[in-house]
Design an enzyme around this catalytic site. Structure first.
Site, short mmCIF file in Angstrom:
data_model
loop_
_atom_site.label_atom_id
_atom_site.label_comp_id
_atom_site.label_asym_id
_atom_site.label_seq_id
_atom_site.Cartn_x
_atom_site.Cartn_y
_atom_site.Cartn_z
N GLU A 34 -7.87 3.87 -1.38
CA GLU A 34 -8.64 4.22 -0.19
C GLU A 34 -8.96 5.71 -0.20
OE1 GLU A 34 -6.79 3.01 3.46
OE2 GLU A 34 -6.05 1.14 2.58
N LYS B 270 0.85 -1.20 0.00
CA LYS B 270 0.00 0.00 0.00
C LYS B 270 0.88 1.24 0.00
CE LYS B 270 -2.55 1.46 3.59
NZ LYS B 270 -3.68 1.57 4.54
N ASP C 93 -12.21 3.88 4.29
CA ASP C 93 -11.35 3.90 5.48
C ASP C 93 -11.88 4.95 6.45
OD1 ASP C 93 -9.41 3.84 7.39
OD2 ASP C 93 -7.74 4.31 6.06
N LYS D 93 -10.10 -0.32 11.24
CA LYS D 93 -9.15 -0.16 12.36
C LYS D 93 -9.94 -0.33 13.66
CE LYS D 93 -7.69 3.92 10.86
NZ LYS D 93 -8.10 4.05 9.46
N ASP E 51 -3.55 4.88 -0.95
CA ASP E 51 -4.32 5.47 0.14
C ASP E 51 -4.20 6.98 0.07
OD1 ASP E 51 -5.68 6.13 2.39
OD2 ASP E 51 -4.32 5.16 3.80
#
Length: 1467
Positions: A995, A937, A1018, A1046, A969
């Protein structure tokens, strides 16, 4: 006056109009042979048959008979005077058919006043006239609205009687069916029809379909628990009653069938409309009698005793229909004929009273259930039960529902309530401590899908209350339990035991059984059995809710669940058959409602729930007549009824719409028609998999295209058509607020319905409850150590991130608070389920609103608890979370379970920052690939333009190739235009996903559709508050391919599991990501990720989709850590040891079980602190006050906070809050005078002992002296309610000692002098009540007020209330209440304008009164010199008692205010 020869007698008699009219004596003159009978003064409120007294006279006793009649009716008004010469054998030219019919009708009406025992409260209250076969009786009656109506219309009158119980208690009700096609007379049932329709106390209802109206009568009997009467013409009109008679017979519904017939001489002669009606319903009726045709050779009282006998048999166990066949000879239309009055002999007593001719009296025998103490075998079975189970079948009355609840509470056994019990859709009052006594297992049917559950869930003693149950799986489970003790409690003696497993049958009604059982005490069973079933129920309930909510389309299970939740507590439910009732039984659920003041006061009776009346035709379980039955049920139960039926059932009974249209005296109905255009239940049966679709469509589904809307339009019935969840909710809301009937058509699909119903559920077996010892926490990184009573320990990491609106100080305050409230708490065995179990436990056990915990705090708490439970079971965290399925012998032999094929490892995704040139970044990526990373990533969006990031990605692809998965991301860095430019430029480089490419959430779907680049969520997930599933529903777009989760940001492992499961259900990747946690957090996340991988395989197996490939999770941050909090860090292995970089699940488990903190990284530890308690004397005038003081925090003189409690509270109320904020302040709370452990000593004077005054001013004076003794500088005072009024007074009047004040749910007093006087008088009266009636009664009444509605919903409410009784001196408490009354307090509104001390006004979101006061106070202080220093804060999800209902949010608000004041002082 009655003249007999030369002698005359004065007499009066009361004659009902319909009897006279029907008998042919309704005019002013009736001719009996050549003698005239004058009739006058016929009254409309009559209740006895005066004319019948004429038949009572035999030769020589006419005077006696007339005298009896006079005494019986002397008090009745209006009166009827009758003149008649004395004759031994009178003859009459009235129609004898009409006389007999009127006698029968009057007797039925009288039986409506008879109190029968058992399930029926007052005998017959209703009649149905049914089936005129094209002819209408002559005569008319006045409708309830004053219209002149024919006999087939409604007429309703009321008995003016002291025995009236409720609306329908003493009302006689007829159901009439008359054709509107002809005015011709001659129908065989004309005598009965006219008699019923002309009776002033009888309601007649008509319909052109005998079958529909017979079912309507069944529904009325169900709803009212009273029998209805059905009257029909002869021939097939009688045969049309058979379906309703079968249903009534099978389900013990009382009905009286009066069927007209041809006389014997016309039988078997080919006469028109003549069939054999003798024993026409065979064994489906409890009684049959074939009356002779009316004639003067048979005593008319024989008809009365026949009715009495039939009604008794219909209304006593076994209840059911009875049939009286009534032949009539012509003429039928009332043409006068001569007949002898001698057939009326013996009716004088009957005429003179209101009673039926024959009264049945039942004597209870000694062996009944009232003497259950004489059945030692039953009692011993219940006492010896180790795995007891209560089954509650269909119940018919609210008395039965309450009795069943008492049995459940008394035994404390797990209870399965059938949907027709009325207890399945209970409205639970929110007193959780009482609710825990009732272990309802609502979803056992679904749980039994699991083979493991079926093998384990075997009860040893079963008690069934009520009739048969609907669930086939539960029935099969009960059969598997055999041989066991199976106790059936039912009022009828019939063998309802299809599996032949009942070992003990108690023939008794449930109320009698409950009353007897409550006299015996039984030991409580082991919690392992009940805990197992409770865990199952919890898991399945969560799973069902998740599946229904996650499904975007409108499904039939969703309808069942929404209806059950939407039902008001005063409504009732009627459920159709086939799939509809099965859905209601599987998916229906109760809901929580706040307790009213009355319900709270009744909580001493352990009132915890309110049942919802539910009914259905489950006698024969047919689909015919359901709509008609539901309408009758609505009339009978006198409630607003929600009816749910299928489309085929609706079409089968569309004639019921004609009855619906009439709108008799009933409340409106909401009728939901589940229209899947056929019989959907067959799609769930094995035949659906083995039969050609064309055959299924035509012969099983019976597919149709009939318009439900047009049928409703034809009958002038409101119709709503819904296709989505939103439309359904809107339709239900409209119907609830409408006073009109409404048909809501719910569009569905057989195929989709079958797919959704086949979702499988499974449940883990769990451990027993555990008690925990005090937890430990370590700061800076925050490691929680939670110790169980058996010595096992679990560690959890709290990793707050400033970017997610958390800071270390706020987090530490919450951890300190948790450390206090968690001591001694039970760790629930439900917690590993992760299906709302943590949220439920946090609220019910800790008393904390789950959403008030910071996400990182909740994550660390869950991690510590789960690790402790895993250590206790000597298992890994992933094994603790995974369902423990017991494989079959074949599976064990062949090892076919794909789950076992997953290697115990988790793939890791590498993380690269974008700093550097494209080649430098690509070089780093190549190095990572060499180490074994297969997924990388890259952080993007940090360069000048998106095209620079594209250049980096292009260079990486050149260097590593396309076999490596590449993610990007953007962290919401780009505007839509920049993201769009990036998307179009990067399409050729095969990104697995990017993301959060856009800054605005609403642009995500637009980006997916326009660029075609896969997207992962995210930050969007991080920002979800409340219910995540409903928020995620808008992101089902296929362009969104992954959710990055997360746990420390979304609020813990439980919330992360919920979001992950939604993603997996939608065939999206669930990627777990770390937020720079240490090896402790990473190890827990690795275990959690492995659990998710296995869960995803189970979902794919159920959905019959391709098994997923392993996902690389976002744990690459381990490479960024410079040091670790553990003595041994987590080892992540790649080449050359592994083909790819991955984490070992076993090694992660070992680290969690053997975790040790690295002392080099520990800054300090906190194990809680002791509260310092002491007594502080204060002299004030002629009295000495000894105040109990509680103190926490560092002994600092420059930062002191004083806490003041409310009325009935004590200083202990503040201890959790004080411990939380005592990191940098010294906290002091005191028991105010008259409260808690404080006491007063009065110095005597010369004449008498003076009683000390406890005004607000006096208390302020005392507290200022306390401050002088305990603090060297100014203090901040925090007060709640009464304490808030005192704190405000101190801030405004004692500025030399007060730095600032926090006013929680407080007031500056009353402005109006008159209002103050009234309030003072009211409070004086309450204070007097306190001293007179005692503290406990005062507390009960105090907390029943509206101010505490929200507090009563708190799970610790009973505990809180009990703590209010801890006061040493009740007299002093009463005086404090009186003296400190807001009516005696000086108004401070004007003082607020001059306030120069910072004030924080806090109120609860649900406390409207004090919200308005707080806003007014803020407005007033805004005129002062330091208006910028004043603040106001609303604490969410709580009412008046903010510090008890939502303490963490209060702590946050107070701490923020204190830090602001400290910052101001330092400046």
């Amino acid at each position: 006056m009655v003249v007999f020869g030369d002698t005359s007698f004065a007499t009066t008699g009361v004659v009902p109009t319909p009897f006279l009219d029907a008998a042919g004596v309704g005019s002013s003159m009736v001719v009996f042979e050549d003698t005239s009978l004058a009739v006058a003064g016929v009254g409309s409120s009559t209740v006895a048959l005066g004319v019948a007294s004429l038949a009572a006279a035999d030769e020589g006793d006419a005077g006696t008979a007339c005298g009896d009649a006079f005494h019986a009716a002397s008090s009745a008004e209006p009166r009827l005077t009758v003149y008649h010469p004395r004759e031994k054998n009178w003859e009459c030219t009235a129609n004898i058919n009409a006389v007999w019919a009127s006698l029968i009708v009057e007797e039925c009406s009288r039986l409506g006043l008879t109190g029968l025992k058992g399930r029926l409260k007052a005998g017959i209250t209703g009649f149905v006239y049914y089936g005129m076969h094209g002819r209408r009786p002559r005569g008319s009656c006045m409708g309830y609205n004053g219209e002149d109506l024919t006999a087939d219309w409604l007429f309703e009158a009321w008995w003016d009687s002291k025995t009236l119980i409720c609306d329908f208690t003493n009302t006689s009700r007829f159901w009439c069916n008359g054709s509107h096609q002809s005015e011709l007379t001659g129908s065989r049932s004309s005598p009965l029809a006219v008699a019923a329709s002309m009776h002033p106390y009888i309601t007649c209802i008509s319909c052109f379909d005998e079958r529909s109206l017979a079912f309507h009568a069944v529904g009325y009997a169900r709803g009212s628990s009273r029998p209805a009467v059905v009257i029909t013409s002869s021939g097939t009109a009688v045969s049309n009653l058979l379906p309703a008679v079968v249903e009534a017979s099978q389900d013990f519904v009382p009905l009286l069938l009066l069927t007209a017939d041809r006389p014997p001489e016309l039988q078997d002669t080919g006469a028109n409309q003549s069939i054999n009606q003798v024993n026409h319903f065979g064994s489906f009726v409890r009684f049959f009698f074939n009356l002779p045709p009316p004639n003067d050779g048979i005593p008319a009282r024989m008809a009365l005793t026949t009715v009495d006998s039939a009604v008794y048999l219909a209304t006593n166990a076994p209840y059911g229909p009875v049939h009286i066949n009534c032949p009539f000879r012509e003429p039928l239309e009332g043409t006068p004929e001569e007949w002898r009055l001698s057939c009326l002999k013996g009716l004088n007593v009957w005429m003179s009273t209101l009673e039926p001719l024959t009264k049945y009296i039942r004597i209870r025998h000694s062996h009944s259930c009232n003497n259950i103490h004489g059945i030692p075998e039953i009692l011993e079975l219940i006492r010896s039960a180790k795995k007891g189970l209560i089954i509650i079948g269909g119940l018919h009355t609210e008395d039965e529902m309450w009795s069943a609840l008492l049995v459940v509470e008394h035994l404390g056994w797990p209870t399965v309530a059938d949907i027709l019990s009325g207890l399945r859709l209970r409205k639970v009052l929110v007193n959780a401590e009482l609710k825990e006594k009732f272990l309802f297992i609502d979803h056992l049917d679904h749980a039994l899908i699991s083979d493991t559950v079926r093998r384990w869930a075997q009860a040893d003693v079963i008690i069934q209350l009520g009739s048969r149950i609907i669930s086939k799986r539960i029935g099969q489970m009960l059969e598997v339990c055999s041989p066991c003790s199976y106790i059936m409690v039912e009022e009828h003696p019939y063998r309802h035991d299809s599996s032949h497993i009942v070992t003990h049958r108690i023939q008794s009604n449930i109320t009698e059984f409950a009353n007897s059982l409550l006299k015996v005490q039984f030991p409580r069973m082991s919690t392992k059995w009940s805990g197992f079933l409770q865990a199952l129920n919890k898991m399945v309930a969560w799973e069902i809710a998740f599946q229904i909510q996650a499904e975007d389309s409108l499904t039939e299970p969703h309808v069942a669940q929404v209806i059950s939740k939407a039902l008001p507590s005063d409504a009732a439910l009627f459920i159709g058959n086939s799939m509809v009732i099965r859905d209601a039984d599987m998916y229906g659920c109760g809901s929580v409602k706040p307790a009213t003041k009355l319900e709270y006061l009744m909580s001493g009776l352990e009132l915890v729930s309110v049942g919802i009346r539910a009914s259905g035709n489950r006698g024969a379980s047919g689909i015919d007549g359901l709509l008609s039955t539901a309408i009758g049920f609505t009339v009978g139960c006198n409630k607003r009824v929600y009816c749910v039926i299928g489309d085929i059932s609706f079409l089968h009974d569309t004639n019921g719409l004609a009855i619906l249209k009439q709108r008799t005296r009933r409340k409106p109905m909401t009728i939901l028609v589940i229209n899947n255009h056929g019989g959907a239940i067959f799609s769930l049966l094995p035949i659906a998999d083995r039969t050609q679709p064309s055959i299924l469509e035509q012969y099983f589904y019976t597919s149709h295209s009939t318009s439900v809307g047009k049928l409703c339009e034809a009958h002038s019935v409101n119709h709503l058509h819904v296709r989505t969840k939103v439309e359904l909710g809107h339709a239900l809301m409209l119907s609830q607020h409408s006073e009109m009937d409404c048909v809501v058509e719910v569009e569905s699909c057989i195929e989709d319905n079958a797919i959704f119903h086949r979702i499988q559920l499974y449940a883990p077996l769990t451990s027993t409850p555990i008690n925990d010892d005090p937890a430990r926490l370590y700061r800076e990184g925050f490691i929680l150590a939670l110790y169980l009573e058996d010595g096992n320990v679990g560690h959890g990491e709290v990793a707050p991130l400033e970017i997610h609106k958390e800071n270390l100080l706020d987090v530490e305050e919450q951890l300190r608070f948790l450390l206090h409230v968690i001591q001694g708490a039970k760790i629930s065995y439900l917690l590993p389920l992760l299906r709302g179990s943590f949220s439920s436990w946090i609220w019910s056990c800790l008393g904390i609103l789950p959403d008030s915990l910071f996400p990182s705090v909740r994550c660390g708490l869950e991690m510590a608890i789960l690790n402790a439970l895993a250590a206790r079971q000597n298992s890994s965290l992933s094994d603790l979370l995974l369902p423990h399925k017991c494989p079959t012998a074949e599976e064990q032999l062949h090892q076919v379970d794909e789950i076992t094929k997953i290697p115990p490892k988790v793939h890791i995704c590498a993380l690269i920052d974008s700093n550097g040139t494209p080649k430098e970044v690509a070089h780093i990526a190549a190095k990572l690939v060499e180490e074994g990373f297969t997924t990388i990533k890259l952080k993007v969006g940090r360069r000048t333009t998106p095209l620079e990031d594209v250049a980096v990605i292009q260079e990486i692809r050149k260097m590593v190739g396309y076999h490596i998965k590449l993610r990007a991301d953007a962290n919401r860095s780009w505007t839509y235009e920049k993201a769009r430019k990036f998307g179009f430029s990067v399409k050729l480089f095969d990104l697995q996903y990017i993301e959060e490419p856009v800054h605005l959430e609403e642009d995500i779907i637009k980006f997916c559709e326009e660029t075609g680049v896969p997207v992962a969520l995210d930050e969007t997930i991080d920002n979800i508050q409340g219910d995540p599933i409903s928020r995620l529903a808008k992101f089902i777009h296929p362009g969104i391919v992954a959710l990055v989760i997360k746990p420390s940001v979304v609020g813990g492992i439980e919330n992360a599991a919920l979001i992950a499961k939604w993603a997996q259900q939608k065939e999206k990747m669930a990627v777990v990501s770390a937020a720079f946690e240490s090896s402790l957090g990473l190890s827990a996340y690795i275990q959690f990720s492995y659990f998710l991988e296995k869960q995803n395989i189970e979902i794919c197996k159920v959905k019959n989709t391709e098994l997923p490939k392993p996902i690389a999770h976002g744990f690459g941050t381990y490479r960024w850590l410079k040091e670790d909090v553990t003595t041994e860090s987590l080892k992540i292995c790649g080449l050359p040891y592994n083909d790819v970089v991955e984490a070992s699940v076993e090694e992660a488990s070992w680290l969690l079980q053997n975790f040790k903190i690295n002392p080099k990284t520990t800054q300090r530890s906190y194990n809680g602190e002791q509260v310092r308690e002491y007594e502080l004397p204060v002299d004030c005038g002629d009295s000495s006050y000894f105040l109990k003081v509680h103190e926490t925090g560092a002994e600092l003189d420059n930062n002191v906070v004083f806490f003041l409690h409310g009325f009935l509270g004590t200083a202990k109320d503040w201890i959790p809050v004080m411990k939380a904020i005592s990191t940098s302040v010294r906290c002091i709370s005191v028991d105010l005078p008259g409260h808690g452990g404080s006491h007063i000593q009065t110095h005597t004077c010369k004449e008498a002992e003076l009683e000390p005054r406890m005004s607000v001013e006096a208390i302020v004076n005392i507290l200022c002296k306390v401050i002088s003794k305990t603090a060297a500088t100014k203090v901040i005072v925090v007060g709640y309610s009464l304490g808030a009024r005192i704190a405000l007074h101190m801030a405004l009047r004692c500025s030399d000692q007060i730095e600032g004040a926090v006013i929680i749910s407080g007031s500056p007093g009353l402005k109006d002098v008159g209002v103050r006087k009234n309030r003072a008088a009211q409070d004086d009266a309450k204070a007097h009540s306190l001293t007179t009636n005692g503290l406990q009664l005062f507390i009960d009444n105090w907390y029943s007020g509206d101010l505490w509605t929200s507090l009563r919903a708190h799970p610790h409410f009973e505990r809180i209330v009990s703590s209010r009784a801890q006061h040493n001196d009740v007299s002093a408490l009463a005086k404090a209440f009186s003296d400190l009354s807001v009516g005696r307090q000086q108004s401070l509104w004007e003082d607020l304008k001059q306030c120069n001390k910072p004030l924080l006004f806090i109120y609860g979101e649900k406390d409207k009164k004090f919200k308005d006061i707080a806003e007014q106070m803020l407005h007033e202080v805004g005129h002062g010199s330091c208006k910028e220093a004043h603040e106001i804060a609303e604490v969410p999800e709580c009412g008046h008692a903010v510090h008890l209902e939502n303490p963490l949010s209060l702590i946050s608000a107070v701490s923020k205010f204190l830090r602001k004041l400290n910052k101001g002082k330092s400046i």
